[in-house]
Design a protein around this motif. Structure first.
Motif, short mmCIF file in Angstrom:
data_model
loop_
_atom_site.label_atom_id
_atom_site.label_comp_id
_atom_site.label_asym_id
_atom_site.label_seq_id
_atom_site.Cartn_x
_atom_site.Cartn_y
_atom_site.Cartn_z
N TYR A 290 0.85 -1.20 0.00
CA TYR A 290 0.00 0.00 0.00
C TYR A 290 0.88 1.24 0.00
CZ TYR A 290 -4.62 -1.90 1.43
OH TYR A 290 -5.83 -2.52 1.51
N ASN B 81 -6.24 -0.06 -4.06
CA ASN B 81 -5.22 0.99 -3.93
C ASN B 81 -4.34 1.08 -5.19
OD1 ASN B 81 -4.15 2.95 -1.95
ND2 ASN B 81 -2.26 1.79 -2.20
N THR C 88 -5.89 5.56 -0.45
CA THR C 88 -5.61 4.81 0.78
C THR C 88 -6.87 4.61 1.61
OG1 THR C 88 -3.32 5.59 0.88
CG2 THR C 88 -4.31 4.84 2.94
#
Length: 451
Positions: A35, A179, A205
């Protein structure tokens, strides 16, 4: 979504039980790392000032994780120990209280972040109007909607305490895909999507975190009560004072430790800021690169925490010791591999995120210096998971806070020598090495006391 079979932790082959729980958690942790790395890779295309802005805004997201660990750690340890004793009803009450507490803390942190954004960002003394504005935007979006992250951490801990690490893995994998898709679309603007740069990274996010939360909630709804202590939770029931007090007793030291650790890093970031935006960007990106090791070790620590908690509750200390031994060698070898990668290939790694000569030079130096601490840091995190499973969160906090606090005076001294900025990096490395050794010796001592 079909709930996966839980891994038995108090019986059967230890290696099979531990790895069956740990591998999905480690992969989930690695997905969490991706991420952040994905965000940094795309933000890096906007320049080091944009990376610095996200780094400063992201410090408060990190601070929130310390507070979130109050409900997560307290709930996870007590649920695991209750299940180890065979008391599923009390485990259900602890799970309910942990989720309620997580919601309240998430909402409180969001409110404070939105009300005091200006002074909180101002603490870092960033240069440039655009950089300061970007930091505020990133913070308002990610911290204003931090509730999703709080619930994800708590739900993951409660799933893990039951021996189910596969459901959080599936949820995090789906979140990663979201993401990966949204980052380039929103940061750079592709097709009909607007180019919103730093705000795009924040929106991507938060959107991913929302999806992760929804997937884990679906898992709860589709399970049976006898399979999942989260099933049938009534969020609007009053707190149980006994369960709340016990959760805070176990989770409180961990929360204080996490928040103090972040505050120390904030002070160090302010020191780093004196060396320019490229230095801040390196610290932020370097931390995300480093999370390849510490996020994985932290994932293994979560598995070991549940394993130790259940076996300690069942009074099977021989399994506790063997589980620690297996975990020690696993994370130590992983940390050593990361160390070699950082020391041997710092240029190619830094080149993924930086495209400016000065930033590249700083980043390469950071990776080489910090690389020497990776194996020790992995052992530290894994051992904290084991000690917390025994209920020794206060001891972990005392050791961690004391040793980590030494980074500030050490960095002040070393940065004023010919080392300059590298002195701050060496302060991080030396304290990590010391903590790894201290935590290992502490666990061995605790085992001698209990066996």
């Amino acid at each position: 979504m079909k709930i996966q079979k839980q891994v038995p932790l108090t019986e059967g082959p230890i290696l099979k039980s531990l790895t069956g729980l740990a591998v999905p958690i480690m992969i989930s942790s690695f997905l969490g790392t991706l991420y952040n790395i994905t965000d940094m890779a795309w933000i890096g295309l906007l320049g080091s000032k944009a990376v610095a802005a996200v780094g400063v805004g992201g410090m408060y997201v990190w601070l929130s994780q310390g507070l979130a660990s109050l409900a997560r750690m307290g709930g996870q340890v007590h649920v695991a120990q209750c299940l180890g004793r065979g008391d599923k009803e009390q485990a259900h009450r602890y799970a309910k209280t942990a989720v309620q507490l997580s919601i309240l803390l998430g909402l409180a942190f969001a409110a404070v972040s939105l009300l005091f954004t200006d002074p909180l960002v101002g603490f870092f003394k960033l240069e440039g109007v655009k950089t300061i504005l970007d930091a505020k935007i990133y913070m308002r979006i990610t911290c204003g909607l931090i509730l999703f992250s709080f619930l994800n951490l708590t739900l993951t801990g409660l799933y893990t305490a039951q021996g189910d690490s596969k459901t959080p893995f599936v949820a995090n994998f789906i979140g990663l895909l979201i993401n990966l898709l949204l980052d380039p679309l929103l940061i750079l603007g592709v097709g009909p999507f607007p180019r919103i740069e730093v705000a795009g990274a924040a929106v991507a996010t938060v959107s991913a975190q929302l999806v992760v939360m929804l997937v884990m909630m679906v898992g709860v709804f589709r399970s049976k009560k006898e399979e999942n202590v989260l099933k049938g939770i009534r969020l609007f029931e009053p707190f149980s004072k006994e369960e709340l007090g016990n959760i805070c007793k176990i989770g409180g030291p961990t929360a204080i430790q996490g928040m103090v650790y972040c505050m120390i890093s904030m002070v160090l970031t302010r020191m780093v800021a004196a060396f320019g935006a490229e230095a801040i960007a390196t610290q932020r990106v370097g931390g995300q690169i480093e999370s390849v090791s510490w996020n994985t070790a932290d994932g293994f620590a979560a598995a070991l925490n549940a394993f130790v908690g259940q076996n300690y509750g069942a009074k099977k200390m021989d399994r506790v010791q063997e589980g620690y031994r297996i975990s020690f060698w696993t994370v130590a070898i992983w940390g050593a591999l990361i160390m070699l990668a950082f020391i041997i290939f710092p240029g190619p790694i830094a080149g993924v995120f930086f495209h400016e000569e000065k930033a590249m030079e700083i980043a390469i130096s950071y990776l080489i210096i910090i690389g020497f601490s990776e194996a020790f840091m992995c052992v530290e995190l894994m051992t904290i998971g084991a000690l917390s499973g025994l209920g020794k969160t206060k001891l972990c906090s005392v050791i961690s806070i004391t040793a980590t606090s030494m980074r500030i005076p050490l960095a002040m001294v070393l940065s004023r020598t010919s080392l300059g900025l590298d002195g701050i990096w060496w302060a991080l490395t030396l304290t990590s090495v010391a903590k790894g050794i201290i935590f290992y010796l502490t666990f061995r001592y605790q085992m001698r006391e209990k066996c």
